[in-house]
Design a protein around this motif. Structure first.
Motif, PDB file in Angstrom:
ATOM      1  N   ASP A   8      17.677  -5.890 -11.412  1.00 24.81           N
ATOM      2  CA  ASP A   8      17.410  -6.724 -10.240  1.00 24.81           C
ATOM      3  C   ASP A   8      17.477  -8.223 -10.565  1.00 24.81           C
ATOM      4  O   ASP A   8      16.678  -9.022 -10.069  1.00 24.81           O
ATOM      5  CB  ASP A   8      16.051  -6.380  -9.633  1.00 24.81           C
ATOM      6  CG  ASP A   8      15.969  -6.754  -8.152  1.00 24.81           C
ATOM      7  OD1 ASP A   8      17.035  -6.976  -7.532  1.00 24.81           O
ATOM      8  OD2 ASP A   8      14.843  -6.845  -7.628  1.00 24.81           O
ATOM      9  N   ASP A  43      15.127   4.478 -12.455  1.00 24.72           N
ATOM     10  CA  ASP A  43      14.783   4.522 -11.035  1.00 24.72           C
ATOM     11  C   ASP A  43      14.660   3.112 -10.461  1.00 24.72           C
ATOM     12  O   ASP A  43      15.140   2.834  -9.343  1.00 24.72           O
ATOM     13  CB  ASP A  43      13.491   5.298 -10.838  1.00 24.72           C
ATOM     14  CG  ASP A  43      13.122   5.441  -9.365  1.00 24.72           C
ATOM     15  OD1 ASP A  43      13.948   5.969  -8.597  1.00 24.72           O
ATOM     16  OD2 ASP A  43      12.026   4.994  -8.983  1.00 24.72           O
ATOM     17  N   LEU A  44      14.034   2.213 -11.199  1.00 23.00           N
ATOM     18  CA  LEU A  44      13.914   0.829 -10.741  1.00 23.00           C
ATOM     19  C   LEU A  44      15.296   0.184 -10.599  1.00 23.00           C
ATOM     20  O   LEU A  44      15.550  -0.568  -9.651  1.00 23.00           O
ATOM     21  CB  LEU A  44      13.055   0.020 -11.715  1.00 23.00           C
ATOM     22  CG  LEU A  44      11.569   0.357 -11.752  1.00 23.00           C
ATOM     23  CD1 LEU A  44      10.882  -0.422 -12.865  1.00 23.00           C
ATOM     24  CD2 LEU A  44      10.915   0.046 -10.403  1.00 23.00           C
ATOM     25  N   GLN A  47      16.961   1.593  -7.503  1.00 24.79           N
ATOM     26  CA  GLN A  47      16.352   0.989  -6.318  1.00 24.79           C
ATOM     27  C   GLN A  47      16.877  -0.425  -6.088  1.00 24.79           C
ATOM     28  O   GLN A  47      17.172  -0.830  -4.949  1.00 24.79           O
ATOM     29  CB  GLN A  47      14.832   0.950  -6.460  1.00 24.79           C
ATOM     30  CG  GLN A  47      14.141   2.291  -6.351  1.00 24.79           C
ATOM     31  CD  GLN A  47      12.632   2.154  -6.472  1.00 24.79           C
ATOM     32  OE1 GLN A  47      12.044   1.220  -5.942  1.00 24.79           O
ATOM     33  NE2 GLN A  47      12.005   3.079  -7.188  1.00 24.79           N
ATOM     34  N   ALA A  48      17.009  -1.192  -7.168  1.00 20.64           N
ATOM     35  CA  ALA A  48      17.521  -2.562  -7.059  1.00 20.64           C
ATOM     36  C   ALA A  48      18.967  -2.555  -6.568  1.00 20.64           C
ATOM     37  O   ALA A  48      19.358  -3.380  -5.728  1.00 20.64           O
ATOM     38  CB  ALA A  48      17.419  -3.264  -8.411  1.00 20.64           C
ATOM     39  N   ARG A  50      20.404  -0.204  -4.784  1.00 21.05           N
ATOM     40  CA  ARG A  50      20.409   0.227  -3.386  1.00 21.05           C
ATOM     41  C   ARG A  50      20.021  -0.921  -2.463  1.00 21.05           C
ATOM     42  O   ARG A  50      20.653  -1.152  -1.411  1.00 21.05           O
ATOM     43  CB  ARG A  50      19.431   1.399  -3.210  1.00 21.05           C
ATOM     44  CG  ARG A  50      19.255   1.861  -1.765  1.00 21.05           C
ATOM     45  CD  ARG A  50      20.552   2.344  -1.156  1.00 21.05           C
ATOM     46  NE  ARG A  50      21.043   3.497  -1.900  1.00 21.05           N
ATOM     47  CZ  ARG A  50      22.287   3.981  -1.791  1.00 21.05           C
ATOM     48  NH1 ARG A  50      23.147   3.386  -0.990  1.00 21.05           N
ATOM     49  NH2 ARG A  50      22.676   5.012  -2.491  1.00 21.05           N
ATOM     50  N   LYS A  51      18.999  -1.659  -2.834  1.00 23.63           N
ATOM     51  CA  LYS A  51      18.561  -2.798  -2.019  1.00 23.63           C
ATOM     52  C   LYS A  51      19.676  -3.836  -1.898  1.00 23.63           C
ATOM     53  O   LYS A  51      19.962  -4.335  -0.804  1.00 23.63           O
ATOM     54  CB  LYS A  51      17.318  -3.425  -2.648  1.00 23.63           C
ATOM     55  CG  LYS A  51      16.775  -4.620  -1.888  1.00 23.63           C
ATOM     56  CD  LYS A  51      15.542  -5.182  -2.592  1.00 23.63           C
ATOM     57  CE  LYS A  51      15.034  -6.441  -1.900  1.00 23.63           C
ATOM     58  NZ  LYS A  51      13.870  -7.022  -2.636  1.00 23.63           N
ATOM     59  N   HIS A 219      20.087  11.143 -10.765  1.00 19.02           N
ATOM     60  CA  HIS A 219      19.324  10.402  -9.756  1.00 19.02           C
ATOM     61  C   HIS A 219      19.876  10.684  -8.354  1.00 19.02           C
ATOM     62  O   HIS A 219      21.069  10.518  -8.103  1.00 19.02           O
ATOM     63  CB  HIS A 219      19.379   8.909 -10.044  1.00 19.02           C
ATOM     64  CG  HIS A 219      18.271   8.146  -9.370  1.00 19.02           C
ATOM     65  ND1 HIS A 219      18.224   7.962  -8.003  1.00 19.02           N
ATOM     66  CD2 HIS A 219      17.163   7.547  -9.876  1.00 19.02           C
ATOM     67  CE1 HIS A 219      17.133   7.287  -7.695  1.00 19.02           C
ATOM     68  NE2 HIS A 219      16.479   7.019  -8.822  1.00 19.02           N
ATOM     69  N   ASP A 221      19.674   9.067  -5.591  1.00 19.96           N
ATOM     70  CA  ASP A 221      20.104   7.925  -4.791  1.00 19.96           C
ATOM     71  C   ASP A 221      21.323   7.220  -5.381  1.00 19.96           C
ATOM     72  O   ASP A 221      21.693   6.141  -4.936  1.00 19.96           O
ATOM     73  CB  ASP A 221      18.965   6.921  -4.612  1.00 19.96           C
ATOM     74  CG  ASP A 221      19.117   6.104  -3.335  1.00 19.96           C
ATOM     75  OD1 ASP A 221      19.755   6.607  -2.385  1.00 19.96           O
ATOM     76  OD2 ASP A 221      18.616   4.963  -3.285  1.00 19.96           O
TER      77      ASP A 221
END
Length: 491
Positions: A8, A43-44, A47-48, A50-51, A219, A221
Protein backbone atom coordinates in the motif's frame (compact mmCIF):
# COMPACT_ATOMS: atom_id res chain seq x y z
CA UNK A 1 19.11 -3.35 8.11
CA UNK A 2 16.12 -5.57 7.34
CA UNK A 3 14.56 -5.18 3.90
CA UNK A 4 10.83 -4.71 4.54
CA UNK A 5 7.67 -5.54 2.63
CA UNK A 6 6.18 -2.96 0.27
CA UNK A 7 2.43 -2.81 0.85
CA UNK A 8 0.00 0.00 0.00
CA UNK A 9 2.83 2.38 -0.84
CA UNK A 10 4.55 1.88 2.51
CA UNK A 11 7.51 -0.13 3.81
CA UNK A 12 6.17 -2.41 6.52
CA UNK A 13 7.50 -5.04 8.90
CA UNK A 14 5.87 -8.48 8.52
CA UNK A 15 3.15 -9.25 11.04
CA UNK A 16 5.06 -12.17 12.54
CA UNK A 17 8.46 -10.49 12.27
CA UNK A 18 10.03 -13.27 10.23
CA UNK A 19 13.04 -12.88 7.99
CA UNK A 20 15.39 -14.84 5.78
CA UNK A 21 18.84 -14.29 4.31
CA UNK A 22 19.85 -13.56 0.73
CA UNK A 23 23.16 -15.32 0.04
CA UNK A 24 25.87 -14.37 -2.46
CA UNK A 25 26.30 -17.64 -4.40
CA UNK A 26 29.90 -16.79 -5.30
CA UNK A 27 31.04 -16.37 -1.67
CA UNK A 28 28.31 -18.15 0.33
CA UNK A 29 28.11 -15.02 2.50
CA UNK A 30 24.94 -13.23 3.59
CA UNK A 31 24.14 -10.17 1.50
CA UNK A 32 21.01 -8.97 3.22
CA UNK A 33 18.26 -9.96 5.63
CA UNK A 34 14.81 -9.74 4.06
CA UNK A 35 11.33 -9.72 5.58
CA UNK A 36 9.43 -13.00 5.35
CA UNK A 37 5.74 -12.43 4.67
CA UNK A 38 3.06 -14.84 5.83
CA UNK A 39 -0.61 -15.18 4.92
CA UNK A 40 -1.54 -12.19 7.07
CA UNK A 41 0.83 -9.90 5.15
CA UNK A 42 -0.31 -11.28 1.82
CA UNK A 43 -3.91 -10.53 2.78
CA UNK A 44 -3.01 -6.92 3.55
CA UNK A 45 -1.26 -6.62 0.20
CA UNK A 46 -4.26 -8.06 -1.66
CA UNK A 47 -6.59 -5.70 0.20
CA UNK A 48 -4.39 -2.75 -0.79
CA UNK A 49 -4.37 -3.88 -4.41
CA UNK A 50 -8.15 -4.29 -4.40
CA UNK A 51 -8.67 -0.83 -2.91
CA UNK A 52 -6.36 0.76 -5.49
CA UNK A 53 -8.12 -1.08 -8.30
CA UNK A 54 -11.62 -0.12 -7.17
CA UNK A 55 -10.82 3.47 -6.26
CA UNK A 56 -9.34 4.65 -9.50
CA UNK A 57 -6.49 2.73 -11.11
CA UNK A 58 -8.82 0.59 -13.21
CA UNK A 59 -10.48 3.75 -14.55
CA UNK A 60 -7.32 5.56 -15.60
CA UNK A 61 -6.65 6.08 -19.27
CA UNK A 62 -3.95 4.04 -20.93
CA UNK A 63 -1.99 7.22 -21.65
CA UNK A 64 -1.87 8.01 -17.94
CA UNK A 65 -0.69 4.52 -17.08
CA UNK A 66 1.91 4.80 -19.83
CA UNK A 67 3.34 7.88 -18.12
CA UNK A 68 3.79 5.87 -14.92
CA UNK A 69 5.46 3.03 -16.80
CA UNK A 70 7.83 5.45 -18.50
CA UNK A 71 8.63 7.00 -15.13
CA UNK A 72 9.46 3.56 -13.71
CA UNK A 73 11.69 2.84 -16.71
CA UNK A 74 13.49 6.17 -16.26
CA UNK A 75 14.03 5.56 -12.56
CA UNK A 76 15.45 2.06 -13.16
CA UNK A 77 17.65 3.41 -15.95
CA UNK A 78 19.08 6.05 -13.61
CA UNK A 79 20.64 3.29 -11.47
CA UNK A 80 21.12 0.65 -14.13
CA UNK A 81 24.76 -0.10 -13.29
CA UNK A 82 24.05 -0.52 -9.57
CA UNK A 83 21.11 -2.80 -10.32
CA UNK A 84 23.27 -5.02 -12.52
CA UNK A 85 25.89 -5.37 -9.79
CA UNK A 86 23.19 -6.17 -7.23
CA UNK A 87 21.78 -8.81 -9.59
CA UNK A 88 25.21 -10.44 -9.89
CA UNK A 89 25.67 -10.54 -6.13
CA UNK A 90 22.20 -11.94 -5.53
CA UNK A 91 21.97 -14.39 -8.44
CA UNK A 92 25.58 -15.17 -9.43
CA UNK A 93 25.41 -14.55 -13.18
CA UNK A 94 28.31 -12.79 -14.96
CA UNK A 95 28.06 -9.00 -15.01
CA UNK A 96 27.57 -8.67 -18.81
CA UNK A 97 24.57 -10.98 -18.57
CA UNK A 98 23.12 -8.98 -15.69
CA UNK A 99 23.62 -5.74 -17.59
CA UNK A 100 21.76 -7.23 -20.53
CA UNK A 101 18.91 -8.34 -18.24
CA UNK A 102 18.51 -4.95 -16.57
CA UNK A 103 18.47 -3.22 -19.95
CA UNK A 104 15.80 -5.66 -21.16
CA UNK A 105 13.71 -5.03 -18.04
CA UNK A 106 13.81 -1.27 -18.65
CA UNK A 107 12.87 -1.77 -22.29
CA UNK A 108 9.97 -3.98 -21.20
CA UNK A 109 8.44 -1.13 -19.19
CA UNK A 110 8.85 1.22 -22.14
CA UNK A 111 7.31 -1.29 -24.55
CA UNK A 112 4.20 -1.76 -22.44
CA UNK A 113 3.90 1.99 -22.01
CA UNK A 114 3.43 2.08 -25.77
CA UNK A 115 0.79 -0.65 -25.66
CA UNK A 116 -1.03 1.15 -22.84
CA UNK A 117 -1.36 4.21 -25.06
CA UNK A 118 -2.58 2.07 -27.95
CA UNK A 119 -5.17 0.52 -25.67
CA UNK A 120 -7.03 3.84 -25.54
CA UNK A 121 -7.54 3.61 -29.31
CA UNK A 122 -8.90 0.08 -29.03
CA UNK A 123 -11.63 0.96 -26.54
CA UNK A 124 -15.24 0.94 -27.66
CA UNK A 125 -14.47 -0.21 -31.17
CA UNK A 126 -17.69 -0.93 -33.09
CA UNK A 127 -18.49 -4.44 -34.23
CA UNK A 128 -20.58 -4.91 -37.34
CA UNK A 129 -23.77 -6.91 -36.73
CA UNK A 130 -26.17 -8.50 -39.24
CA UNK A 131 -29.21 -6.75 -37.70
CA UNK A 132 -29.11 -2.93 -38.15
CA UNK A 133 -31.41 -2.39 -35.17
CA UNK A 134 -28.51 -3.33 -32.88
CA UNK A 135 -25.08 -1.82 -32.35
CA UNK A 136 -22.18 -3.44 -30.53
CA UNK A 137 -18.96 -2.03 -29.11
CA UNK A 138 -16.01 -3.95 -27.67
CA UNK A 139 -14.22 -2.90 -24.51
CA UNK A 140 -10.94 -4.18 -23.04
CA UNK A 141 -11.01 -3.93 -19.27
CA UNK A 142 -8.44 -4.90 -16.62
CA UNK A 143 -8.72 -8.31 -15.04
CA UNK A 144 -8.54 -6.96 -11.47
CA UNK A 145 -5.98 -7.88 -8.81
CA UNK A 146 -3.10 -9.92 -10.20
CA UNK A 147 -1.04 -12.22 -8.01
CA UNK A 148 2.38 -12.78 -9.54
CA UNK A 149 5.10 -15.21 -8.50
CA UNK A 150 8.49 -15.07 -10.22
CA UNK A 151 11.60 -17.30 -10.17
CA UNK A 152 15.20 -16.63 -9.27
CA UNK A 153 16.96 -17.01 -12.61
CA UNK A 154 16.11 -13.57 -14.03
CA UNK A 155 14.93 -11.64 -10.96
CA UNK A 156 14.25 -8.10 -12.21
CA UNK A 157 13.51 -9.14 -15.78
CA UNK A 158 10.85 -11.64 -14.69
CA UNK A 159 9.31 -8.94 -12.49
CA UNK A 160 9.15 -6.63 -15.52
CA UNK A 161 7.59 -9.35 -17.69
CA UNK A 162 4.67 -9.54 -15.26
CA UNK A 163 4.33 -6.12 -13.67
CA UNK A 164 4.67 -4.01 -16.83
CA UNK A 165 1.80 -5.58 -18.84
CA UNK A 166 -0.42 -5.79 -15.76
CA UNK A 167 -0.04 -2.09 -14.99
CA UNK A 168 -0.43 -1.24 -18.68
CA UNK A 169 -3.77 -3.07 -18.70
CA UNK A 170 -5.01 -1.29 -15.57
CA UNK A 171 -4.67 -4.22 -13.20
CA UNK A 172 -3.06 -3.93 -9.78
CA UNK A 173 -0.32 -6.27 -8.59
CA UNK A 174 0.89 -8.30 -5.64
CA UNK A 175 4.31 -9.60 -6.64
CA UNK A 176 6.13 -12.38 -4.76
CA UNK A 177 9.78 -12.72 -5.83
CA UNK A 178 11.86 -15.81 -5.12
CA UNK A 179 13.30 -15.98 -1.64
CA UNK A 180 16.65 -16.74 -3.27
CA UNK A 181 16.77 -13.47 -5.21
CA UNK A 182 14.56 -10.75 -3.76
CA UNK A 183 16.83 -7.74 -3.85
CA UNK A 184 16.27 -6.24 -7.30
CA UNK A 185 12.51 -6.81 -7.03
CA UNK A 186 12.62 -4.67 -3.89
CA UNK A 187 14.50 -2.05 -5.89
CA UNK A 188 11.51 -2.02 -8.23
CA UNK A 189 9.41 -1.14 -5.18
CA UNK A 190 11.87 1.66 -4.37
CA UNK A 191 11.42 2.96 -7.91
CA UNK A 192 7.62 2.81 -7.56
CA UNK A 193 7.83 4.78 -4.33
CA UNK A 194 10.25 7.32 -5.78
CA UNK A 195 8.07 8.11 -8.80
CA UNK A 196 4.92 8.30 -6.68
CA UNK A 197 3.03 5.38 -8.16
CA UNK A 198 -0.38 5.43 -6.44
CA UNK A 199 -0.50 3.43 -3.22
CA UNK A 200 -1.59 -0.19 -3.61
CA UNK A 201 -1.10 -0.38 -7.37
CA UNK A 202 2.13 -2.38 -6.92
CA UNK A 203 2.76 -4.39 -3.76
CA UNK A 204 5.84 -6.57 -3.27
CA UNK A 205 5.81 -9.26 -0.60
CA UNK A 206 9.01 -11.21 -0.04
CA UNK A 207 8.82 -14.57 1.64
CA UNK A 208 9.02 -18.32 1.33
CA UNK A 209 7.09 -20.10 -1.37
CA UNK A 210 5.23 -22.45 0.96
CA UNK A 211 4.05 -19.51 3.08
CA UNK A 212 3.74 -16.27 1.12
CA UNK A 213 3.51 -17.90 -2.31
CA UNK A 214 0.90 -20.45 -1.26
CA UNK A 215 -1.17 -17.77 0.46
CA UNK A 216 -1.13 -15.58 -2.62
CA UNK A 217 -2.06 -18.43 -4.94
CA UNK A 218 -5.02 -19.43 -2.77
CA UNK A 219 -6.30 -15.93 -1.91
CA UNK A 220 -9.98 -15.64 -2.90
CA UNK A 221 -9.75 -11.93 -3.77
CA UNK A 222 -6.99 -12.39 -6.36
CA UNK A 223 -8.57 -12.33 -9.81
CA UNK A 224 -5.62 -13.66 -11.77
CA UNK A 225 -2.49 -15.68 -10.95
CA UNK A 226 0.63 -15.48 -13.10
CA UNK A 227 3.43 -17.87 -12.22
CA UNK A 228 6.82 -18.77 -13.62
CA UNK A 229 8.62 -21.72 -12.07
CA UNK A 230 8.51 -25.48 -11.65
CA UNK A 231 5.83 -27.86 -12.88
CA UNK A 232 4.91 -29.17 -9.39
CA UNK A 233 4.38 -25.65 -8.04
CA UNK A 234 2.48 -24.66 -11.16
CA UNK A 235 0.17 -27.63 -10.64
CA UNK A 236 -0.53 -26.49 -7.07
CA UNK A 237 -1.36 -22.98 -8.25
CA UNK A 238 -3.62 -24.40 -10.95
CA UNK A 239 -5.38 -26.56 -8.37
CA UNK A 240 -5.91 -23.63 -6.01
CA UNK A 241 -7.18 -21.48 -8.87
CA UNK A 242 -9.71 -24.15 -9.84
CA UNK A 243 -11.64 -23.62 -6.61
CA UNK A 244 -12.31 -20.00 -7.60
CA UNK A 245 -12.37 -20.55 -11.40
CA UNK A 246 -9.50 -18.07 -11.42
CA UNK A 247 -7.70 -16.74 -14.49
CA UNK A 248 -4.17 -18.19 -14.66
CA UNK A 249 -1.08 -18.11 -16.82
CA UNK A 250 1.77 -20.53 -16.18
CA UNK A 251 5.29 -20.58 -17.62
CA UNK A 252 6.83 -23.81 -16.40
CA UNK A 253 9.73 -26.12 -17.13
CA UNK A 254 11.47 -27.20 -20.29
CA UNK A 255 13.81 -29.79 -21.75
CA UNK A 256 14.37 -28.17 -25.10
CA UNK A 257 15.94 -29.91 -28.08
CA UNK A 258 18.52 -28.44 -30.46
CA UNK A 259 18.67 -30.27 -33.81
CA UNK A 260 21.84 -29.80 -35.87
CA UNK A 261 21.94 -31.20 -39.42
CA UNK A 262 25.03 -32.26 -41.38
CA UNK A 263 25.06 -29.14 -43.52
CA UNK A 264 25.28 -26.73 -40.57
CA UNK A 265 28.35 -24.54 -40.07
CA UNK A 266 30.27 -26.16 -37.19
CA UNK A 267 31.66 -22.98 -35.66
CA UNK A 268 28.29 -21.24 -35.73
CA UNK A 269 26.61 -24.35 -34.32
CA UNK A 270 29.06 -24.59 -31.41
CA UNK A 271 28.56 -20.93 -30.57
CA UNK A 272 24.76 -21.26 -30.42
CA UNK A 273 24.91 -24.60 -28.59
CA UNK A 274 27.10 -23.01 -25.91
CA UNK A 275 24.80 -20.02 -25.64
CA UNK A 276 21.78 -22.30 -25.42
CA UNK A 277 23.04 -24.31 -22.43
CA UNK A 278 25.71 -22.34 -20.59
CA UNK A 279 24.12 -18.87 -20.56
CA UNK A 280 23.00 -18.04 -17.00
CA UNK A 281 24.73 -21.27 -15.87
CA UNK A 282 22.09 -23.29 -17.70
CA UNK A 283 19.46 -22.00 -15.27
CA UNK A 284 17.06 -21.15 -18.06
CA UNK A 285 13.67 -22.78 -18.56
CA UNK A 286 14.16 -22.71 -22.33
CA UNK A 287 17.78 -24.00 -22.26
CA UNK A 288 18.46 -26.23 -25.25
CA UNK A 289 19.82 -29.02 -23.08
CA UNK A 290 19.11 -31.93 -25.47
CA UNK A 291 21.44 -31.79 -28.46
CA UNK A 292 20.56 -33.95 -31.48
CA UNK A 293 23.40 -34.06 -34.04
CA UNK A 294 23.23 -35.77 -37.41
CA UNK A 295 25.76 -38.59 -37.73
CA UNK A 296 27.93 -37.09 -40.46
CA UNK A 297 28.80 -33.96 -38.49
CA UNK A 298 28.74 -35.46 -34.98
CA UNK A 299 32.45 -36.35 -34.45
CA UNK A 300 33.75 -32.98 -35.64
CA UNK A 301 31.12 -30.94 -33.84
CA UNK A 302 31.53 -32.85 -30.58
CA UNK A 303 35.30 -32.40 -30.60
CA UNK A 304 34.99 -28.67 -31.21
CA UNK A 305 32.28 -28.33 -28.58
CA UNK A 306 34.31 -30.12 -25.90
CA UNK A 307 37.31 -27.93 -26.61
CA UNK A 308 35.22 -24.77 -26.30
CA UNK A 309 33.46 -25.94 -23.12
CA UNK A 310 36.76 -26.74 -21.41
CA UNK A 311 38.01 -23.22 -22.10
CA UNK A 312 35.02 -21.42 -20.53
CA UNK A 313 36.21 -19.08 -17.79
CA UNK A 314 34.45 -19.88 -14.51
CA UNK A 315 34.41 -17.54 -11.53
CA UNK A 316 32.57 -14.84 -9.56
CA UNK A 317 30.30 -12.83 -11.82
CA UNK A 318 31.95 -9.50 -11.07
CA UNK A 319 35.37 -10.66 -12.24
CA UNK A 320 36.26 -9.43 -15.76
CA UNK A 321 36.06 -12.05 -18.47
CA UNK A 322 34.00 -14.58 -16.49
CA UNK A 323 31.61 -16.53 -18.72
CA UNK A 324 30.11 -18.93 -16.18
CA UNK A 325 29.20 -17.93 -12.64
CA UNK A 326 27.98 -20.04 -9.72
CA UNK A 327 24.62 -21.74 -9.47
CA UNK A 328 22.12 -19.74 -7.48
CA UNK A 329 22.13 -21.64 -4.17
CA UNK A 330 23.53 -24.52 -2.18
CA UNK A 331 20.32 -26.46 -2.78
CA UNK A 332 20.49 -26.00 -6.53
CA UNK A 333 24.17 -26.97 -6.52
CA UNK A 334 23.41 -30.21 -4.66
CA UNK A 335 20.49 -31.00 -6.95
CA UNK A 336 22.49 -30.60 -10.15
CA UNK A 337 25.47 -32.57 -8.79
CA UNK A 338 23.08 -35.35 -7.78
CA UNK A 339 21.63 -35.48 -11.28
CA UNK A 340 25.14 -35.63 -12.72
CA UNK A 341 26.09 -38.54 -10.45
CA UNK A 342 23.00 -40.45 -11.55
CA UNK A 343 23.75 -39.50 -15.14
CA UNK A 344 27.12 -41.22 -14.98
CA UNK A 345 25.22 -44.50 -14.80
CA UNK A 346 23.03 -43.55 -17.78
CA UNK A 347 25.45 -42.04 -20.29
CA UNK A 348 29.11 -41.32 -21.06
CA UNK A 349 30.47 -38.25 -19.28
CA UNK A 350 32.62 -36.39 -21.81
CA UNK A 351 33.67 -33.39 -19.72
CA UNK A 352 32.94 -31.54 -16.49
CA UNK A 353 30.63 -32.85 -13.81
CA UNK A 354 32.38 -31.43 -10.74
CA UNK A 355 33.30 -28.29 -8.85
CA UNK A 356 36.28 -26.43 -10.39
CA UNK A 357 39.37 -27.11 -8.30
CA UNK A 358 40.43 -23.47 -8.09
CA UNK A 359 37.12 -22.35 -6.55
CA UNK A 360 36.69 -24.01 -3.14
CA UNK A 361 33.92 -21.58 -2.10
CA UNK A 362 30.75 -20.71 -3.92
CA UNK A 363 28.28 -22.88 -5.81
CA UNK A 364 30.41 -23.37 -8.91
CA UNK A 365 30.16 -26.22 -11.40
CA UNK A 366 32.10 -27.05 -14.53
CA UNK A 367 30.31 -27.11 -17.89
CA UNK A 368 29.17 -30.70 -18.21
CA UNK A 369 28.51 -32.73 -21.35
CA UNK A 370 27.17 -36.29 -21.61
CA UNK A 371 26.97 -38.49 -24.70
CA UNK A 372 24.25 -40.94 -25.76
CA UNK A 373 21.97 -41.13 -22.72
CA UNK A 374 19.08 -43.55 -23.07
CA UNK A 375 15.95 -41.80 -24.25
CA UNK A 376 14.07 -42.99 -21.15
CA UNK A 377 16.77 -41.84 -18.69
CA UNK A 378 16.26 -38.99 -16.20
CA UNK A 379 19.28 -37.30 -17.71
CA UNK A 380 17.53 -37.03 -21.08
CA UNK A 381 13.96 -36.46 -19.91
CA UNK A 382 14.08 -34.29 -16.77
CA UNK A 383 14.91 -30.63 -16.43
CA UNK A 384 18.27 -30.28 -14.66
CA UNK A 385 18.48 -26.47 -14.62
CA UNK A 386 22.24 -26.29 -14.68
CA UNK A 387 25.13 -26.26 -17.19
CA UNK A 388 24.53 -29.85 -18.29
CA UNK A 389 24.19 -30.84 -21.95
CA UNK A 390 23.26 -34.25 -23.35
CA UNK A 391 24.14 -35.27 -26.91
CA UNK A 392 22.51 -37.94 -29.06
CA UNK A 393 23.11 -38.73 -32.73
CA UNK A 394 20.42 -39.20 -35.35
CA UNK A 395 20.27 -40.37 -38.96
CA UNK A 396 17.15 -38.89 -40.55
CA UNK A 397 15.01 -35.80 -40.25
CA UNK A 398 12.06 -37.90 -39.15
CA UNK A 399 14.13 -39.52 -36.38
CA UNK A 400 15.34 -36.13 -35.13
CA UNK A 401 11.81 -34.75 -35.03
CA UNK A 402 10.50 -37.80 -33.22
CA UNK A 403 13.19 -37.60 -30.53
CA UNK A 404 12.77 -33.85 -30.11
CA UNK A 405 9.02 -34.15 -29.61
CA UNK A 406 9.28 -37.15 -27.29
CA UNK A 407 9.05 -35.05 -24.13
CA UNK A 408 6.41 -33.98 -21.63
CA UNK A 409 7.72 -30.44 -22.11
CA UNK A 410 7.15 -28.14 -25.04
CA UNK A 411 8.59 -24.74 -24.23
CA UNK A 412 11.27 -24.24 -26.87
CA UNK A 413 13.39 -25.94 -29.53
CA UNK A 414 16.03 -25.03 -32.10
CA UNK A 415 17.07 -26.30 -35.51
CA UNK A 416 20.24 -25.55 -37.47
CA UNK A 417 20.68 -26.24 -41.17
CA UNK A 418 21.81 -24.48 -44.33
CA UNK A 419 18.67 -25.84 -46.00
CA UNK A 420 16.05 -23.25 -45.09
CA UNK A 421 13.21 -25.32 -46.50
CA UNK A 422 14.15 -28.18 -44.23
CA UNK A 423 14.55 -25.80 -41.28
CA UNK A 424 11.07 -24.41 -41.89
CA UNK A 425 9.61 -27.91 -42.22
CA UNK A 426 11.22 -29.06 -38.95
CA UNK A 427 10.25 -25.85 -37.17
CA UNK A 428 6.63 -26.43 -38.16
CA UNK A 429 6.82 -30.01 -36.92
CA UNK A 430 8.27 -29.23 -33.51
CA UNK A 431 5.75 -29.29 -30.65
CA UNK A 432 7.06 -26.22 -28.84
CA UNK A 433 5.82 -22.71 -28.20
CA UNK A 434 9.12 -21.16 -29.29
CA UNK A 435 11.31 -22.40 -32.14
CA UNK A 436 14.65 -20.86 -33.12
CA UNK A 437 16.15 -21.43 -36.57
CA UNK A 438 19.96 -21.22 -36.86
CA UNK A 439 20.20 -19.76 -33.34
CA UNK A 440 19.19 -20.47 -29.74
CA UNK A 441 17.68 -18.30 -27.00
CA UNK A 442 17.21 -14.86 -28.61
CA UNK A 443 14.26 -13.32 -26.79
CA UNK A 444 12.40 -10.17 -27.76
CA UNK A 445 9.79 -8.30 -25.75
CA UNK A 446 7.64 -8.01 -28.88
CA UNK A 447 7.35 -11.78 -29.48
CA UNK A 448 5.14 -14.26 -27.56
CA UNK A 449 6.76 -16.42 -24.90
CA UNK A 450 5.29 -19.63 -23.54
CA UNK A 451 5.01 -23.34 -24.11
CA UNK A 452 2.91 -26.38 -24.92
CA UNK A 453 2.23 -29.52 -22.93
CA UNK A 454 3.59 -29.35 -19.35
CA UNK A 455 5.59 -26.23 -20.14
CA UNK A 456 2.62 -24.07 -19.28
CA UNK A 457 -0.56 -22.25 -20.19
CA UNK A 458 -0.81 -18.91 -21.98
CA UNK A 459 1.78 -16.55 -23.41
CA UNK A 460 3.77 -13.65 -21.98
CA UNK A 461 5.43 -10.74 -23.79
CA UNK A 462 4.25 -8.88 -26.85
CA UNK A 463 0.57 -8.06 -27.20
CA UNK A 464 -0.17 -11.51 -25.80
CA UNK A 465 1.32 -10.44 -22.47
CA UNK A 466 -1.06 -7.49 -22.28
CA UNK A 467 -4.06 -9.69 -23.10
CA UNK A 468 -3.20 -11.81 -20.05
CA UNK A 469 -4.44 -8.95 -17.87
CA UNK A 470 -7.48 -7.88 -19.89
CA UNK A 471 -11.09 -9.01 -20.02
CA UNK A 472 -13.08 -8.50 -23.23
CA UNK A 473 -16.56 -7.03 -22.83
CA UNK A 474 -19.28 -6.61 -25.45
CA UNK A 475 -21.83 -3.80 -25.04
CA UNK A 476 -24.83 -4.34 -27.34
CA UNK A 477 -27.51 -1.66 -27.74
CA UNK A 478 -30.95 -1.84 -29.30
CA UNK A 479 -31.21 1.24 -31.54
CA UNK A 480 -34.83 1.02 -32.71
CA UNK A 481 -37.59 3.14 -31.11
CA UNK A 482 -40.02 0.23 -31.45
CA UNK A 483 -40.57 -2.39 -28.81
CA UNK A 484 -38.86 -5.68 -29.51
CA UNK A 485 -42.25 -7.28 -29.82
CA UNK A 486 -41.27 -10.93 -29.57
CA UNK A 487 -43.74 -11.51 -26.75
CA UNK A 488 -46.14 -8.58 -26.85
CA UNK A 489 -47.02 -9.02 -30.51
CA UNK A 490 -47.79 -12.66 -30.03
CA UNK A 491 -51.03 -11.79 -28.23
Amino acid sequence: MLKQLYIDGQWVTPAQGGQFSCIDPATEETLQHVAAATAQDVDLAVQAARKAFNQGWSQTRGAERADWLEALADKLASKQDALAILEVCDNGKPLPEAQWDISDAIDCFRYYAGLARELDQRQDQPLELPDPRFSCRIRHEPVGVAGQIIPWNYPLLMAAWKVAPALAAGATCVLKPSELTSLTALELAVAASDVGLPAGVLNIVTGLGNEAGAALGAHPDVDKMAFTGSVPTGAKIMSAAAAEIKNISLELGGKSAFIVFDDADVEAAVEWIMFGIFWNQGQVCSATSRLLVQEGIAPRLTERLLDAARRIRIGPGLEPGVQLGPLVSAGQHRKVLSMIEQGKQQATLLTGGKRPGHLPEGYFLEPTIFAEPATDSRLWREEIFGPVLCIRRFKTEAEALQQANDSRFGLAAAVMSADLERSARVANGLRAGIVWVNCSQPTFTQAPWGGMKQSGIGRELGRWGLENYLEVKQVTEYRSQDAWGWYLKQE
